[in-house]
Design an enzyme around this catalytic site. Structure first.
Site, PDB file in Angstrom:
ATOM      1  N   ALA A   1      34.030  40.309  39.576  1.00  0.00           N
ATOM      2  CA  ALA A   1      33.845  41.477  40.461  1.00  0.00           C
ATOM      3  C   ALA A   1      32.445  41.494  41.069  1.00  0.00           C
ATOM      4  O   ALA A   1      32.096  40.606  41.836  1.00  0.00           O
ATOM      5  CB  ALA A   1      34.156  42.759  39.698  1.00  0.00           C
TER       6      ALA A   1
ATOM      7  N   LYS B   1      41.485  35.727  45.428  1.00  0.00           N
ATOM      8  CA  LYS B   1      41.194  34.435  44.786  1.00  0.00           C
ATOM      9  C   LYS B   1      42.126  33.304  45.237  1.00  0.00           C
ATOM     10  O   LYS B   1      41.917  32.149  44.878  1.00  0.00           O
ATOM     11  CB  LYS B   1      41.294  34.594  43.270  1.00  0.00           C
ATOM     12  CG  LYS B   1      40.222  35.465  42.668  1.00  0.00           C
ATOM     13  CD  LYS B   1      40.444  35.690  41.193  1.00  0.00           C
ATOM     14  CE  LYS B   1      41.455  36.770  40.922  1.00  0.00           C
ATOM     15  NZ  LYS B   1      41.002  38.126  41.290  1.00  0.00           N
TER      16      LYS B   1
ATOM     17  N   GLU C   1      45.688  43.757  38.534  1.00  0.00           N
ATOM     18  CA  GLU C   1      46.245  43.574  39.868  1.00  0.00           C
ATOM     19  C   GLU C   1      47.454  44.495  40.009  1.00  0.00           C
ATOM     20  O   GLU C   1      48.018  44.962  38.993  1.00  0.00           O
ATOM     21  CB  GLU C   1      46.676  42.118  40.064  1.00  0.00           C
ATOM     22  CG  GLU C   1      45.566  41.094  39.950  1.00  0.00           C
ATOM     23  CD  GLU C   1      44.641  41.063  41.157  1.00  0.00           C
ATOM     24  OE1 GLU C   1      44.937  41.744  42.158  1.00  0.00           O
ATOM     25  OE2 GLU C   1      43.603  40.378  41.099  1.00  0.00           O
TER      26      GLU C   1
ATOM     27  N   GLY D   1      42.808  50.862  37.508  1.00  0.00           N
ATOM     28  CA  GLY D   1      42.496  49.886  38.568  1.00  0.00           C
ATOM     29  C   GLY D   1      41.950  48.567  38.047  1.00  0.00           C
ATOM     30  O   GLY D   1      41.386  47.788  38.800  1.00  0.00           O
TER      31      GLY D   1
ATOM     32  N   GLU E   1      32.030  35.966  46.111  1.00  0.00           N
ATOM     33  CA  GLU E   1      31.408  36.304  44.827  1.00  0.00           C
ATOM     34  C   GLU E   1      32.352  37.097  43.931  1.00  0.00           C
ATOM     35  O   GLU E   1      32.413  36.901  42.720  1.00  0.00           O
ATOM     36  CB  GLU E   1      30.121  37.093  45.067  1.00  0.00           C
ATOM     37  CG  GLU E   1      29.358  37.458  43.805  1.00  0.00           C
ATOM     38  CD  GLU E   1      28.834  36.235  43.072  1.00  0.00           C
ATOM     39  OE1 GLU E   1      29.376  35.922  41.995  1.00  0.00           O
ATOM     40  OE2 GLU E   1      27.902  35.587  43.581  1.00  0.00           O
TER      41      GLU E   1
ATOM     42  N   GLY F   1      37.449  46.703  38.109  1.00  0.00           N
ATOM     43  CA  GLY F   1      37.383  48.068  38.635  1.00  0.00           C
ATOM     44  C   GLY F   1      37.078  48.063  40.119  1.00  0.00           C
ATOM     45  O   GLY F   1      36.378  47.189  40.629  1.00  0.00           O
TER      46      GLY F   1
ATOM     47  N   LYS G   1      40.131  31.868  38.173  1.00  0.00           N
ATOM     48  CA  LYS G   1      38.689  32.112  38.080  1.00  0.00           C
ATOM     49  C   LYS G   1      37.950  30.914  37.491  1.00  0.00           C
ATOM     50  O   LYS G   1      36.907  30.493  38.009  1.00  0.00           O
ATOM     51  CB  LYS G   1      38.420  33.367  37.251  1.00  0.00           C
ATOM     52  CG  LYS G   1      38.852  34.656  37.942  1.00  0.00           C
ATOM     53  CD  LYS G   1      38.668  35.872  37.038  1.00  0.00           C
ATOM     54  CE  LYS G   1      39.084  37.152  37.755  1.00  0.00           C
ATOM     55  NZ  LYS G   1      38.967  38.349  36.893  1.00  0.00           N
TER      56      LYS G   1
ATOM     57  N   THR H   1      42.685  42.188  49.819  1.00  0.00           N
ATOM     58  CA  THR H   1      44.052  42.088  49.309  1.00  0.00           C
ATOM     59  C   THR H   1      44.163  40.978  48.261  1.00  0.00           C
ATOM     60  O   THR H   1      43.206  40.257  47.991  1.00  0.00           O
ATOM     61  CB  THR H   1      45.031  41.774  50.452  1.00  0.00           C
ATOM     62  OG1 THR H   1      44.880  40.394  50.845  1.00  0.00           O
ATOM     63  CG2 THR H   1      44.780  42.662  51.664  1.00  0.00           C
TER      64      THR H   1
END
Length: 814
Positions: free
Chosen positions: A610, A578, A666, A663, A605, A796, A681, A554
């Site tokens: 991704a 995150k 978010e 996709g 990770e 993705g 990030k 989520t």
């Protein structure tokens, strides 16, 4: 001569007794057979309850008696031909009348001594043996009934009488020498004193009866028929992979029986052990199964024969500096326990003589504490001994095997295996014979400990991973598809058994302790219970599975706030969310600390790039001693997709909508387009490189107009992308005029970080970054001139799911 003993489950119903008759018939084809039977399943407990209720002047004892009466009468009507029922019923009713009179006497005088209790419980075996003997006779078998009370002589320690073997053996030999029948049925458990008073042989007494008879007659074999196919490598109720042990020694069987293997009562072995008579544990309900053969020497090459346990144990510790060098402390301790008839299951003492630790049953804990406190009252008062430490809710687990002494490293493997799975060991005991290595653990860890050890010592080194997955949308659904596709491959090639134990969506949650069938998880989840994340955590904790992994798919802040509670329970956390790692620095450090302290991996990770190995590469650089000096990156696959496809032919609004459909963004595209996602990030990368940084420290040069930034909802935000089309067109046109491409760039340099939209010229590594790809440039002391570059698909559902899956597999391989 063969001796067969059938337990309560084997004779619990007429249907089961028919199975017993078939087994006896086959066994008696070429042999004379002695058949020892227990009371009908559950009847002994009913008799004890009836006696206890009668002693309390509680009329409910009558209901218990009627239930006992009904059980036996129904069995007779189902077993015995109608023409013969009246005589059998008549005899049984005479015995039941005696039982009723005995219970009435207890009710009237409100007293239940051990002697009277023995008389009451003896009725169970007396009734069952009579009925079974008659059933055999009416089924054409050459059978007769012999009351064991006329053969087995004991002392007057009622409820747990000791056998007088010289008189008992003589009586058994005399009777069987004179017996002409092929089959003799005998009640187990019951005996009589030399004065002719009813006595019983204690817990497991029917096994003991059979062993006494087998030893006295030098039987060729003693068969114990029960409801399982032998002694198992571990309790199959806890360890589904457990399997029957084909061959085991007397000593190993005694050790396993003492430590909770319920199919055999430890004293049973002693009479036949001296005569070296084999014992075979067989299954009444699967008579063709091999079962377990118990002999003097076992043939199995595995030095470990079984893993057993005792539940509901209390750990008591007596310690103090006044014990050092003073003789007699141990003597006084164990004398005080023996005086109160408290059995000690485990003993351990430090070589410094500073403490003695014992394990006893929970039910004896209060009595033991009072006894020891009284014995050492003076020393406690003088502070030579500390007040007694009493810790309940423990269990003892034990590795058992005759050949452990000739194999190095078994104890080390046992304790390291438990340690890796965060099973805390409170006390350890190992005798010099090395037939048994015992450890005290928390009661809640029994299932995890047994499964972990069984996997280590008996299975083909297959590691089971138990997943608790929150979120089954785009990413979660792809992850489940990948797991389903690769389950067999992982089992065959990596020896990893991946099970999904729980799933949630935004409304429902589903648990299956044996693993959810992934073919129809959507249908099953729709039928699940309402989502409650606190209850979800409670269930995960209660299951306490080894190698448990909480997987968060989520972007939910509340879910991320639960990570610490999972790590504290030694549950690994794998997440693409995150929020936790970009929250305040103190929380980030705390999660990393908990991961180390509780040996629970915390892998994220997919927080950056991704499925790209960005964080893992950074960790390896830092671990190897390199120092990061600068990071430049395009970290938003969604923004890269948007600006790679935004041109005169497509409006900015249309491209953002398409990114959502694909996709890449978010669910709330503001997180991506506002730069918050990229800020998180670069913050995570900065922290992983060793820099203390907060989200508020990062400079955000947003390309969005003020009205878009202030939009109250997703719909309002998307609407501003239409109304502010000229703003976005101007940004695109300026870049085109300068022969540049637009890239949303994150930078970390000299302890500072910033994010923003930049015009990238054709000579820059970012210029040709297409689609939704990400790119990261690591400048370090080792990579000072030419940076280490990581590039590839960075957004993705598929690639994010594969990154999560890789983290899961990484945990399995460690």
């Amino acid at each position: 001569m063969k001796v067969l003993k059938f337990g309560g489950s084997s004779v619990a119903s007429s249907e089961n007794i028919h199975k017993v008759i078939s087994i006896v018939k086959e066994s008696s084809y070429k042999n004379k057979v002695a058949v020892v039977v227990s009371a009908l399943g559950g009847v002994t407990d009913l008799l004890l309850e009836a006696g206890s209720l009668a002693c309390e002047s509680n009329n409910v004892y009558i209901n218990k008696f009627k239930e006992i009466e009904s059980r036996h009468i129904n069995v007779i009507r189902e077993l015995i031909p109608v023409s013969n029922q009246s005589s059998v019923l008549g005899e049984v009713k005479k015995v039941l009348n005696k039982l009723e009179n005995t219970l009435e006497g207890v009710f009237l005088i409100n007293e239940l001594s051990n002697k009277t209790s023995d008389k009451i419980v003896s009725f169970g075996e007396l009734l069952s043996s009579f009925i079974i003997a008659k059933a055999m006779k009416y089924n054409g078998l050459d059978s007769t009934l012999k009351n064991s009370q006329e053969l087995i002589v004991t002392n007057e320690t009622f409820s747990n009488a000791s056998v007088k073997f010289s008189k008992t053996n003589a009586a058994i030999e005399k009777y069987f020498n004179q017996n002409k029948h092929t089959i003799v049925v005998l009640p187990g458990f019951v005996a009589k004193t030399e004065k002719g008073e009813v006595a019983t042989l204690g817990r497991g007494g029917s096994d003991y009866t059979a062993a006494i008879i087998a030893a006295a007659l030098n039987a060729s074999i003693l068969e114990i028929w029960t409801d399982v196919s032998g002694m198992y490598t571990s309790n199959p109720k806890f360890v589904k992979q457990a399997f029957p042990i084909k061959n085991i020694s007397y000593q190993e069987a005694m050790e396993l029986s003492h430590f909770g293997a319920k199919v055999l009562y430890p004293p049973t072995i002693q009479p036949v052990l001296e005569k070296e008579i084999p014992i075979c544990i067989k299954n009444t309900f699967d008579a063709k199964a091999d079962g377990t053969l118990i002999t003097k020497v076992s043939s199995n090459t595995n030095p470990i024969k079984g893993i057993s346990h005792i539940e509901n144990m209390t750990l008591i510790t007596l310690e103090g500096s006044g014990m050092i060098g003073i003789p007699g402390f141990s003597k006084r301790l164990f004398e005080s326990l023996a005086h109160h008839q408290i059995n000690v299951a485990l003993i351990t003492q430090a070589s410094s003589e500073h403490s003695i630790c014992i394990a006893i049953s929970n039910q004896d804990a209060e009595k033991a504490k009072k006894a020891i406190d009284t014995t050492f009252s003076y020393e406690i008062e003088q502070r030579k001994v500390e007040p007694l430490t009493v810790e309940k809710d423990n269990a003892i687990i034990a590795l058992v095997g005759d050949n452990m002494k000739s194999h190095q490293g078994i104890s080390g493997k046992m304790f390291s295996t438990l340690g890796k799975n965060n099973v805390n060991i409170r006390a350890i005991a190992q005798g010099a014979s090395e037939k048994n290595i015992s450890a005290v653990i928390a009661h809640k860890d029994i299932k995890k400990a047994l499964n972990t050890l069984h996997s280590e010592f008996f299975e083909n080194q297959t590691k089971q991973l138990n997943l608790f997955i929150v979120g089954v949308g785009n990413v979660g659904g792809k992850l489940l598809a990948q797991i389903k596709q690769q389950q067999q491959y992982l089992l065959d090639n990596l020896k990893l058994q991946v099970r999904v134990i729980a799933l949630t969506n935004s409304k429902k949650m589903l648990f299956n302790e044996d693993g959810i069938e992934l073919e129809n998880w959507k249908i099953l989840l729709d039928k699940g219970e309402p989502l409650d994340m606190d209850l979800f955590h409670e269930k995960v904790t209660k299951l306490n599975y080894r190698n448990s992994i909480f997987v968060d798919n989520t972007a939910n802040e509340k879910v991320s706030s639960l990570y610490a509670s999972y790590l504290k329970e030694s549950v690994a956390v794998v997440t693409c969310n995150k929020i936790a790692c970009s929250s305040n620095y103190t929380n980030y450090l705390n999660l990393k600390r908990l991961s180390r302290e509780y040996n629970a991996p915390f892998l994220f990770e997919t927080n950056v790039g991704a499925g790209l190995p960005i964080i893992d590469t950074l960790k390896n650089l830092v671990a190897s001693g390199d120092k990061v000096t600068k990071i430049q990156a395009v970290l938003s696959g969604s923004l890269n997709f948007v600006f790679n496809n935004f041109n005169k032919k497509n409006s900015f609004y249309e491209i953002v909508k398409e990114a959502g459909i694909q996709g890449y963004t978010e669910p709330d595209p503001r997180i991506d387009l506002s730069g918050i996602d990229v800020m998180r990030k670069i913050l995570i990368l900065a922290r992983e490189s060793g820099t203390k940084l907060e989200l508020s420290d990062i400079e955000n040069n947003s390309f969005l107009p003020e009205i878009s930034l202030k939009s109250a909802s997703v719909d309002d935000f998307l609407a501003t992308l239409k109304t502010e089309a000229n703003h976005f067109n101007k940004i695109q046109q300026n870049a085109a005029n300068n022969k540049c491409r637009l890239k949303y760039v994150a930078e970390f340099d000299d302890g500072k970080a910033k994010v923003g939209l930049q015009e990238i010229s054709s000579n820059h590594p970012f210029y040709n970054l297409d689609g939704s790809d990400n790119i990261v440039l690591f400048f370090t002391e080792r990579y000072s001139q030419q940076p280490l570059i990581i590039k590839g698909a960075g957004a993705g559902a598929d690639v994010t799911a594969s990154g999560l899956f890789a983290d899961i597999i990484r945990i399995g391989n460690n």
